[in-house]
Design a protein around this motif. Structure first.
Motif, PDB file in Angstrom:
ATOM      1  N   GLU A 195       0.868  -1.274   0.012  1.00 34.17           N
ATOM      2  CA  GLU A 195       0.020  -0.017   0.046  1.00 34.17           C
ATOM      3  C   GLU A 195       0.657   1.382  -0.005  1.00 34.17           C
ATOM      4  O   GLU A 195       0.791   2.268  -0.843  1.00 34.17           O
ATOM      5  CB  GLU A 195      -0.711   0.008   1.226  1.00 34.17           C
ATOM      6  CG  GLU A 195      -1.886  -1.133   1.165  1.00 34.17           C
ATOM      7  CD  GLU A 195      -2.840  -1.293   2.375  1.00 34.17           C
ATOM      8  OE1 GLU A 195      -3.813  -0.577   2.769  1.00 34.17           O
ATOM      9  OE2 GLU A 195      -2.330  -1.850   3.427  1.00 34.17           O
ATOM     10  N   GLU A 196       2.003   1.072   0.736  1.00 35.96           N
ATOM     11  CA  GLU A 196       2.794   2.363   0.798  1.00 35.96           C
ATOM     12  C   GLU A 196       3.593   2.836  -0.422  1.00 35.96           C
ATOM     13  O   GLU A 196       3.646   3.767  -0.893  1.00 35.96           O
ATOM     14  CB  GLU A 196       3.991   2.210   2.089  1.00 35.96           C
ATOM     15  CG  GLU A 196       3.210   2.165   3.570  1.00 35.96           C
ATOM     16  CD  GLU A 196       4.239   1.807   4.597  1.00 35.96           C
ATOM     17  OE1 GLU A 196       5.309   1.475   3.938  1.00 35.96           O
ATOM     18  OE2 GLU A 196       3.846   1.625   5.675  1.00 35.96           O
ATOM     19  N   ALA A 197       4.042   1.707  -0.953  1.00 40.85           N
ATOM     20  CA  ALA A 197       4.709   1.678  -2.349  1.00 40.85           C
ATOM     21  C   ALA A 197       3.768   2.151  -3.540  1.00 40.85           C
ATOM     22  O   ALA A 197       4.094   2.990  -4.272  1.00 40.85           O
ATOM     23  CB  ALA A 197       5.272   0.362  -2.612  1.00 40.85           C
ATOM     24  N   ARG A 198       2.554   1.750  -3.254  1.00 39.86           N
ATOM     25  CA  ARG A 198       1.393   2.283  -4.420  1.00 39.86           C
ATOM     26  C   ARG A 198       1.192   3.379  -4.353  1.00 39.86           C
ATOM     27  O   ARG A 198       1.158   4.449  -5.228  1.00 39.86           O
ATOM     28  CB  ARG A 198       0.384   1.065  -4.296  1.00 39.86           C
ATOM     29  CG  ARG A 198      -0.541   1.492  -5.655  1.00 39.86           C
ATOM     30  CD  ARG A 198      -1.765   0.127  -5.483  1.00 39.86           C
ATOM     31  NE  ARG A 198      -2.476   0.198  -6.567  1.00 39.86           N
ATOM     32  CZ  ARG A 198      -3.108  -0.594  -7.207  1.00 39.86           C
ATOM     33  NH1 ARG A 198      -3.459  -1.763  -6.424  1.00 39.86           N
ATOM     34  NH2 ARG A 198      -4.027  -0.765  -8.219  1.00 39.86           N
ATOM     35  N   ALA A 199       1.120   3.807  -3.104  1.00 33.31           N
ATOM     36  CA  ALA A 199       0.691   5.543  -2.670  1.00 33.31           C
ATOM     37  C   ALA A 199       1.515   6.384  -2.882  1.00 33.31           C
ATOM     38  O   ALA A 199       1.606   7.378  -3.560  1.00 33.31           O
ATOM     39  CB  ALA A 199       0.322   5.614  -1.232  1.00 33.31           C
ATOM     40  N   SER A 200       3.066   6.045  -2.772  1.00 32.38           N
ATOM     41  CA  SER A 200       4.258   7.079  -2.820  1.00 32.38           C
ATOM     42  C   SER A 200       4.901   6.686  -4.242  1.00 32.38           C
ATOM     43  O   SER A 200       5.911   7.407  -4.422  1.00 32.38           O
ATOM     44  CB  SER A 200       5.052   6.740  -1.916  1.00 32.38           C
ATOM     45  OG  SER A 200       5.778   5.445  -1.934  1.00 32.38           O
ATOM     46  N   LEU A 201       4.444   5.718  -5.124  1.00 30.17           N
ATOM     47  CA  LEU A 201       5.131   5.247  -6.444  1.00 30.17           C
ATOM     48  C   LEU A 201       6.482   4.692  -5.978  1.00 30.17           C
ATOM     49  O   LEU A 201       7.321   4.807  -6.512  1.00 30.17           O
ATOM     50  CB  LEU A 201       5.144   6.349  -7.230  1.00 30.17           C
ATOM     51  CG  LEU A 201       3.890   6.854  -7.865  1.00 30.17           C
ATOM     52  CD1 LEU A 201       3.943   7.983  -8.828  1.00 30.17           C
ATOM     53  CD2 LEU A 201       3.165   5.966  -8.525  1.00 30.17           C
ATOM     54  N   GLY A 202       6.410   3.999  -4.839  1.00 34.33           N
ATOM     55  CA  GLY A 202       7.746   3.361  -4.600  1.00 34.33           C
ATOM     56  C   GLY A 202       8.875   4.173  -3.856  1.00 34.33           C
ATOM     57  O   GLY A 202      10.069   3.686  -3.394  1.00 34.33           O
ATOM     58  N   LYS A 203       8.540   5.321  -3.350  1.00 35.63           N
ATOM     59  CA  LYS A 203       9.645   6.422  -2.912  1.00 35.63           C
ATOM     60  C   LYS A 203       9.566   6.171  -1.381  1.00 35.63           C
ATOM     61  O   LYS A 203      10.775   6.249  -0.831  1.00 35.63           O
ATOM     62  CB  LYS A 203       9.257   7.820  -3.248  1.00 35.63           C
ATOM     63  CG  LYS A 203       9.372   8.129  -4.821  1.00 35.63           C
ATOM     64  CD  LYS A 203       8.997   9.530  -5.183  1.00 35.63           C
ATOM     65  CE  LYS A 203       8.711   9.877  -6.473  1.00 35.63           C
ATOM     66  NZ  LYS A 203       8.374  11.227  -6.457  1.00 35.63           N
ATOM     67  N   HIS A 204       8.658   5.898  -0.769  1.00 31.84           N
ATOM     68  CA  HIS A 204       8.621   5.682   0.742  1.00 31.84           C
ATOM     69  C   HIS A 204       8.144   4.494   1.498  1.00 31.84           C
ATOM     70  O   HIS A 204       7.287   4.558   2.457  1.00 31.84           O
ATOM     71  CB  HIS A 204       7.794   7.115   1.220  1.00 31.84           C
ATOM     72  CG  HIS A 204       8.159   8.357   0.737  1.00 31.84           C
ATOM     73  ND1 HIS A 204       9.551   8.954   0.960  1.00 31.84           N
ATOM     74  CD2 HIS A 204       7.545   9.140  -0.102  1.00 31.84           C
ATOM     75  CE1 HIS A 204       9.646  10.126   0.085  1.00 31.84           C
ATOM     76  NE2 HIS A 204       8.347  10.327  -0.166  1.00 31.84           N
TER      77      HIS A 204
END
Length: 366
Positions: A195-204
């Motif tokens: 979920e975090e990767a999807r929301a941040s496009l892998g940045k955070h």
């Protein structure tokens, strides 16, 4: 399955000439045809093969000089593949499934079996299942409780149909398909790295432990009339609502339709297509081989995708797309052309840099 030329022509709704009472038992390519076979030479490029074979009759293209090939009879068609559909239907005896219910079949006493149904050996039919009239079910098939299957179905070996699945009339299912298995749906107690990767496009995406908690599939699968499912394909049941396959849609071998997916009418899903959960597919959509479709998106009516396409976002109705990510097909063709030109472009840039360097050095020396 022997047929006269007249019978074949009638099945194809095509013009026939010559000895219409001539009997043939099967079809063949022109060069290898026996005297008791009808040769398939529906394009002029196959005409030469007639001289190498022994066919007395052939299906030819419109306007062909059939007598010049030494034939006794001929049928003329304008659309070869459509003719193949009618011809193959005329000669196909279908699978051998004995009429009636095999003694080794296990059928719950509450199941309702329609008139004329045939059920093969070692098939298991669960509680309150309804099987329509004239259905043919081969060996080692499993149909779970409360499933409903329409009339004139053909279900081949080792198919599994899950609980509460509803299937329309004239259903065809090839060996090994699985319809109504649980969907692949899991969640973590806290927001996951995915979920975090999807929301941040892998940045955070922070790395941390994340046990997966199963979301059970409470829905089912609903399939319309005249649907075909290929060998070893899987259609998962919905989480709450039903996964749906519209009437007339055809699935090739090794197709995966995930939970909650909605597929429209008269679609073609070719081999190794994978559709992720909760995606909606319109009517008359064609997904070519190895197409992947992301979750929670929409593909409009009459969309065609080229082989190996990856669809990550919504696709408007009527669009022809190709590539990864999917773009309009003419755009992808230009992208491919540009990629092929890159080595030459890099060589030209190298030459230009060397020329500029020489000119700069020469100017500085002066």
């Amino acid at each position: 399955m022997s047929q006269t030329i007249a019978q074949i022509a009638q099945a194809l709704e095509a013009e026939a000439v010559g000895n219409l009472d001539l009997v043939v038992g099967s079809a063949s390519e022109p060069a290898s045809a026996r005297a008791d076979q009808i040769a398939l030479a529906m394009n002029p490029k196959y005409g030469e093969g007639l001289a190498q074979g022994h066919a007395r009759a052939a299906i030819l293209w419109q306007g062909a000089d059939w007598q010049s090939f030494g034939l006794e009879a001929a049928i003329f068609v304008t659309r070869p593949r459509l003719a193949m559909a009618g011809l193959s239907r005329a000669f196909d005896p279908g699978p051998e499934i004995a009429p009636g219910i095999h003694p080794s079949a296990v059928i719950d006493e509450s199941a309702v079996i329609g008139a004329g149904a045939a059920i093969g050996p070692f098939t298991v039919i669960g509680r309150d299942v309804v099987i329509g009239a004239n259905a043919r079910i081969a060996s080692h098939v499993s149909i779970a409780q409360d499933a409903q299957i329409g009339s004139d179905a053909l279900i081949l070996e080792q198919v599994h149909i899950g609980a509460r699945v509803v299937i329309g009339a004239r259903f065809i299912c090839q060996p090994g398909a699985r319809i109504g298995a649980d969907g692949f749906s899991f969640v973590t107690p806290e927001p996951s790295m995915v979920e975090e990767a999807r929301a941040s496009l892998g940045k955070h995406a922070e790395i941390h432990e994340q046990p997966w908690v199963r979301i059970h599939s409470l829905g089912t699968v609903e399939i319309g009339d005249d649907v075909e499912v290929g060998a070893n394909s899987c259609i998962d049941r919905g989480t709450v609502r039903a996964t749906k396959i519209g009437a007339g849609t055809k699935l090739d071998n090794l197709v995966h339709v995930a939970h909650n997916v909605q597929v429209g009418r008269d679609c073609l899903l070719c081999a190794q297509v994978g559709i992720a959960g909760s995606t909606s597919i319109g009517d008359r959509v064609v997904l070519a081989g190895q197409v992947g479709v992301s979750d929670n998106i929409f593909i409009g009516d009459d969309v065609i995708t080229g082989g190996g396409t990856d669809v990550y976002t919504n696709v408007p109705s009527g669009r022809v797309v190709w590539g990864s990510p999917a773009v309009k097909m003419d755009t992808q063709v230009e992208i491919n052309k540009s990629l092929r030109r890159l080595p030459r472009l890099f060589a030209q840039v190298k030459d230009l840099r060397e020329t500029v360097t020489r000119l700069t050095q020469k100017g500085g020396a002066e």
